[in-house]
Design a protein around this motif. Structure first.
Motif, mmCIF file in Angstrom:
data_model
loop_
_atom_site.group_PDB
_atom_site.id
_atom_site.type_symbol
_atom_site.label_atom_id
_atom_site.label_comp_id
_atom_site.label_asym_id
_atom_site.label_seq_id
_atom_site.Cartn_x
_atom_site.Cartn_y
_atom_site.Cartn_z
ATOM 1 N N PRO A 1 2.519 -1.060 11.948
ATOM 2 C CA PRO A 1 2.509 0.150 12.775
ATOM 3 C C PRO A 1 3.219 -0.083 14.112
ATOM 4 O O PRO A 1 3.389 -1.226 14.548
ATOM 5 C CB PRO A 1 1.013 0.394 13.000
ATOM 6 C CG PRO A 1 0.435 -1.003 13.002
ATOM 7 C CD PRO A 1 1.247 -1.802 12.015
ATOM 8 N N ALA A 2 3.595 1.022 14.751
ATOM 9 C CA ALA A 2 4.265 0.929 16.042
ATOM 10 C C ALA A 2 3.268 0.710 17.173
ATOM 11 O O ALA A 2 3.611 0.126 18.200
ATOM 12 C CB ALA A 2 5.089 2.195 16.299
ATOM 13 N N GLY B 1 -1.261 11.877 19.213
ATOM 14 C CA GLY B 1 -0.963 12.976 18.305
ATOM 15 C C GLY B 1 -0.485 12.572 16.932
ATOM 16 O O GLY B 1 -0.175 13.439 16.109
ATOM 17 N N ALA B 2 -0.424 11.280 16.622
ATOM 18 C CA ALA B 2 -0.009 10.846 15.295
ATOM 19 C C ALA B 2 -1.003 11.336 14.242
ATOM 20 O O ALA B 2 -2.208 11.389 14.487
ATOM 21 C CB ALA B 2 0.100 9.329 15.245
ATOM 22 N N ALA B 3 -0.501 11.691 13.072
ATOM 23 C CA ALA B 3 -1.332 12.095 11.928
ATOM 24 C C ALA B 3 -2.288 13.226 12.269
ATOM 25 O O ALA B 3 -3.368 13.325 11.679
ATOM 26 C CB ALA B 3 -2.101 10.882 11.387
ATOM 27 N N GLN C 1 0.825 -1.206 0.000
ATOM 28 C CA GLN C 1 0.000 0.000 0.000
ATOM 29 C C GLN C 1 0.864 1.263 0.000
ATOM 30 O O GLN C 1 0.570 2.230 -0.706
ATOM 31 C CB GLN C 1 -0.939 -0.023 1.204
ATOM 32 C CG GLN C 1 -1.974 -1.135 1.138
ATOM 33 C CD GLN C 1 -2.629 -1.424 2.471
ATOM 34 O OE1 GLN C 1 -2.394 -0.715 3.449
ATOM 35 N NE2 GLN C 1 -3.439 -2.466 2.538
ATOM 36 N N LEU C 2 1.920 1.261 0.781
ATOM 37 C CA LEU C 2 2.842 2.397 0.784
ATOM 38 C C LEU C 2 3.481 2.573 -0.587
ATOM 39 O O LEU C 2 3.651 3.705 -1.067
ATOM 40 C CB LEU C 2 3.916 2.210 1.848
ATOM 41 C CG LEU C 2 3.461 2.349 3.302
ATOM 42 C CD1 LEU C 2 4.565 1.890 4.248
ATOM 43 C CD2 LEU C 2 3.074 3.800 3.613
ATOM 44 N N SER D 1 1.622 5.206 11.429
ATOM 45 C CA SER D 1 2.997 4.940 11.007
ATOM 46 C C SER D 1 3.647 6.165 10.391
ATOM 47 O O SER D 1 3.060 6.829 9.528
ATOM 48 C CB SER D 1 3.011 3.788 9.993
ATOM 49 O OG SER D 1 4.281 3.644 9.412
ATOM 50 N N ASP D 2 4.860 6.454 10.797
ATOM 51 C CA ASP D 2 5.611 7.553 10.193
ATOM 52 C C ASP D 2 5.914 7.298 8.724
ATOM 53 O O ASP D 2 6.158 8.236 7.965
ATOM 54 C CB ASP D 2 6.929 7.772 10.941
ATOM 55 C CG ASP D 2 6.732 8.290 12.358
ATOM 56 O OD1 ASP D 2 5.639 8.809 12.642
ATOM 57 O OD2 ASP D 2 7.664 8.161 13.172
ATOM 58 N N ALA D 3 5.910 6.026 8.305
ATOM 59 C CA ALA D 3 6.251 5.691 6.930
ATOM 60 C C ALA D 3 5.273 6.291 5.923
ATOM 61 O O ALA D 3 5.614 6.448 4.746
ATOM 62 C CB ALA D 3 6.302 4.177 6.754
ATOM 63 N N ALA D 4 4.066 6.625 6.367
ATOM 64 C CA ALA D 4 3.057 7.183 5.465
ATOM 65 C C ALA D 4 3.049 8.706 5.459
ATOM 66 O O ALA D 4 2.244 9.308 4.736
ATOM 67 C CB ALA D 4 1.674 6.664 5.845
#
Length: 523
Positions: free
Chosen positions: A301-302, A312-314, A172-173, A211-214
């Motif tokens: 995901p973490a 606070g993600a995204a 997906q990424l 996830s920070d990867a996105a």
């Protein structure tokens, strides 16, 4: 279709040749056609040496590559729509199954909003060539629509030693990176991308939000019926071991790489069919609708989506999240349970799926006056999608993000209305694919004017959110909890899931671990 004019676009890997196609049916309203490109590879085929590996960019090509046919599905078996008797499960090393499809209303345009569809399918099946996922009508509303395939089942989500976890998420990424790098050539704005999806597709988007990867790959997200299941590595590895044992191999990439994909698909289905006897080891997952889910491995995901968003993600990603009022009725219909749910069956569901909410006594107290079948459906719907979706909205709002909630309450007209607003009903309404075979099973042949009108209203809201970040109703907060309700007459209601919200409190929906009926909260 053979006589439709051809159109050409240059991507980073080479030129692709698509077609201008009309927007069919009454829902097209005589609008101009859209440019359609199908089966463009965004990664190399994940077979041979690349099997169970992270996706790699596709090779470049010379000349113009035809892009008029969908790429083949990834190996899978669709248990919701099984093949006829004697037919083999889909699978096998097909070329370029990791492919994208694009519908563009204006190849000469610039800066159009982009909507990337993540299909559902219990993390075990689904493919972008399904007619229910046709993007033409939505694209005719003024957005560029992208659909794509990703690996599912053991290929995509099996916890296999020597292979990266969550290969479906990695696919997906990779598809989102393809959009970032190529969508401008199709008239889209890479800085105005909305990820939207249903069921496992929505759960995947939620995992990417955690996830920070996105980061930077999409600025808005629409999650339709988010499932609540995310696994620990230990649980996922135990499930993969059970599947691998059926083909006589160890659950390692080296051992499984030479096993036919269709054999792994069949083995996973066999384990799924007899999963109930593993309840003492797998807990609630032994009774769930899927053996596979994203694995919370501390990286991708973490954390669970609700934990991550609450932290606070995204926060900068606009969110629209909703569910259907009667999610579980689709599965009840598949099992022919209507009119057959006993008091014992209802008590079992409240004990197993409602464990974190307090079990049978708490569920009965929360929903006074409901009969056994209604209680059974309510607690299963809550566990499956309704409360996980609510948790996502709450987490985003509490952390200061901008979020919008909705509920689909309009009942499917087939089976005398028994399905209610069941799982998956939102898909044809949002995409406008009311005549697709899977849609007809929910809506009946020749969709009614009421279904047509509801589809128009939902499409308008989805496109408006993708274009502006505002679907047309008040944002969700934990004071008023204002939620858009789509029904015969739409409304905005405060806290429509209030009874379920109070029942569940702050319990449930952590990471599902091995040998535990309860959710394991990882922070």
């Amino acid at each position: 279709m053979l006589n439709e004019p051809c159109v050409e676009v240059r991507t980073e890997r080479g030129r692709v040749l698509g077609r201008m196609e009309p927007v069919g049916g009454a829902r097209g309203g005589g609008r101009a056609g859209v440019a359609v490109f199908r089966g463009i590879p965004f990664a190399k085929p994940p077979f041979g040496a690349l099997r169970f590996a992270a996706p790699e960019p596709p090779a470049a090509w010379d000349g113009s590559r035809p892009a008029t046919r969908f790429g083949p599905p990834v190996p899978q078996y669709d248990r919701m729509n099984p093949p006829a008797a004697g037919q083999e499960a889909e699978g096998g090393p097909e070329p370029d199954c990791l492919s994208v499809n694009v519908w563009s209303p204006g190849l000469g345009a610039t800066g159009l909003p982009v909507m990337v569809w993540f299909h559902g399918g219990a993390y075990a099946f689904g493919h972008s060539g399904d007619p229910a996922y046709d993007g033409a009508l939505l694209a005719s509303e003024g957005v560029v629509v992208v659909t794509f395939n990703y690996r599912v089942g053991m290929e995509g989500f099996g916890q296999i030693e020597g292979a990266p976890a969550n290969r479906g998420l990695l696919d997906q990424l990779a598809a989102l990176r393809w959009v970032r790098d190529n969508i401008a050539a199709f008239g889209g704005d890479p800085d105005r991308v909305t990820a939207f999806g249903e069921s496992a597709g929505a759960g995947s988007i939620a995992a990417l939000l955690a996830s920070d990867a996105a980061d930077g790959l999409f600025g808005r997200a629409i999650t339709q019926s988010v499932p609540g299941s995310y696994f620990t590595p230990d649980l996922a590895a135990d499930i993969a071991d059970a599947v691998a044992r059926l083909v006589g191999r160890a659950p390692t990439a080296e051992a499984l790489r030479t096993v036919e994909p269709s054999a792994l698909v069949r083995a996973a289905e066999e384990v799924h069919a007899e999963r109930g006897r593993r309840a003492g080891r797998w807990g609630v997952v032994a009774h769930a609708e899927t053996l596979f889910s994203p694995v919370v491995d501390g990286r991708l995901p973490a954390r669970t989506p609700w934990d991550a968003l609450a932290a606070g993600a995204a926060r900068g990603v606009g969110l629209m999240a909703g569910c259907n009022h009667d999610e579980y009725r689709l599965f009840m219909a598949k099992r022919r349970e209507f009119g057959r749910v006993s008091a014992e069956r209802a008590a079992w569901a409240m004990t197993v799926f409602g464990a974190e909410a307090g079990g049978e006594r708490a569920c009965i107290a929360a929903f006074p006056g409901l009969g056994d079948e209604e209680l059974y459906e309510r607690v299963c719907s809550d566990w499956l999608c309704r409360v996980p979706t609510l948790r996502l909205l709450e987490a985003a709002a509490e952390a200061g993000g901008r979020a919008f909630g909705y509920e689909l309450r309009w009942p499917a007209p087939v089976l005398g209305g028994l399905l209610g607003a069941c799982h998956g009903l939102d898909v044809p309404l949002v995409l406008g694919t009311l005549d697709a075979p899977a849609s007809v099973a929910l809506l009946g042949p020749g969709p009614s004017e009421e279904a047509e009108a509801l589809s128009r209203r939902m499409r308008t809201a989805w496109v408006r959110f993708a274009a502006t970040g505002d679907p047309g109703w008040p944002a969700y907060d934990t004071d008023g909890r204002l939620t858009k309700v789509f029904d015969r007459r739409d409304s905005v209601e405060p806290d429509p899931l209030g009874a379920s919200r109070v029942l569940w409190g702050k319990a449930g929906f952590g990471v599902l671990g091995l040998a535990d009926h309860r959710s394991e909260r990882r922070r």
